[in-house]
Design an enzyme around this catalytic site. Structure first.
Site, mmCIF file in Angstrom:
data_model
loop_
_atom_site.group_PDB
_atom_site.id
_atom_site.type_symbol
_atom_site.label_atom_id
_atom_site.label_comp_id
_atom_site.label_asym_id
_atom_site.label_seq_id
_atom_site.Cartn_x
_atom_site.Cartn_y
_atom_site.Cartn_z
ATOM 1 N N ILE A 111 17.887 16.647 -27.345
ATOM 2 C CA ILE A 111 16.848 15.667 -27.680
ATOM 3 C C ILE A 111 17.386 14.634 -28.673
ATOM 4 O O ILE A 111 17.152 13.439 -28.522
ATOM 5 C CB ILE A 111 15.585 16.364 -28.225
ATOM 6 N N ALA A 118 16.022 17.517 -21.359
ATOM 7 C CA ALA A 118 16.366 17.537 -22.778
ATOM 8 C C ALA A 118 15.943 18.850 -23.424
ATOM 9 O O ALA A 118 14.843 19.343 -23.185
ATOM 10 C CB ALA A 118 15.707 16.366 -23.498
ATOM 11 N N CYS A 119 16.854 19.398 -24.235
ATOM 12 C CA CYS A 119 16.545 20.611 -24.984
ATOM 13 C C CYS A 119 17.193 20.504 -26.362
ATOM 14 O O CYS A 119 17.744 19.461 -26.708
ATOM 15 C CB CYS A 119 17.003 21.854 -24.235
ATOM 16 N N ASP A 120 17.134 21.564 -27.136
ATOM 17 C CA ASP A 120 17.692 21.520 -28.487
ATOM 18 C C ASP A 120 19.183 21.214 -28.503
ATOM 19 O O ASP A 120 19.639 20.326 -29.205
ATOM 20 C CB ASP A 120 17.440 22.843 -29.216
ATOM 21 N N SER A 168 20.707 16.616 -21.801
ATOM 22 C CA SER A 168 21.060 16.125 -23.127
ATOM 23 C C SER A 168 20.317 16.905 -24.195
ATOM 24 O O SER A 168 19.268 17.482 -23.928
ATOM 25 C CB SER A 168 20.674 14.638 -23.220
#
Length: 109
Positions: A56, A23-25, A54
């Site tokens: 976050i 997950a990242c921005d 995805s």
């Protein structure tokens, strides 16, 4: 891993893991590359675990393990507190991937 994740690590059930999300921005770029790298590592080791990426904000809450860059871990933990969270400095090069692979190999059927 954050301190809280390390403290609860002994209680985490690796045998039940079937979904890992990077997950990242934005949910693109480096998280997609990190997910692809881990997928390939799992394939070589015979692990059949879903690995995706995805943003976050798009996490659904059904993730078993969420991998984020250290600066984003707190946001991911507040979004999905029941998941195991792994913090890395760099999605493309982390020794934690080998550690995770070994734990999963030990506990997966």
């Amino acid at each position: 891993m954050t301190d809280s994740a390390e403290a609860s690590d002994a209680a985490f059930d690796y045998s039940q893991v079937d979904k890992i999300v990077f997950a990242c921005d934005a949910g693109m770029g480096s998280s997609a590359m990190g997910a692809g790298m881990l997928k390939n590592k799992f394939k070589k080791e015979g692990l059949d675990i879903d690995v995706t990426n995805s943003a976050i904000n798009q996490l659904k809450g059904d993730e078993d393990i969420i991998i984020t860059q250290k600066t984003l871990t707190e946001r991911a933990e507040s979004k999905v507190p029941e998941a195991k969270h792994i913090s890395v400095d760099n999605f493309l090069n982390s020794p934690k991937y080998d550690e995770l692979t070994e734990e999963l190999k030990k506990h997966q059927k």
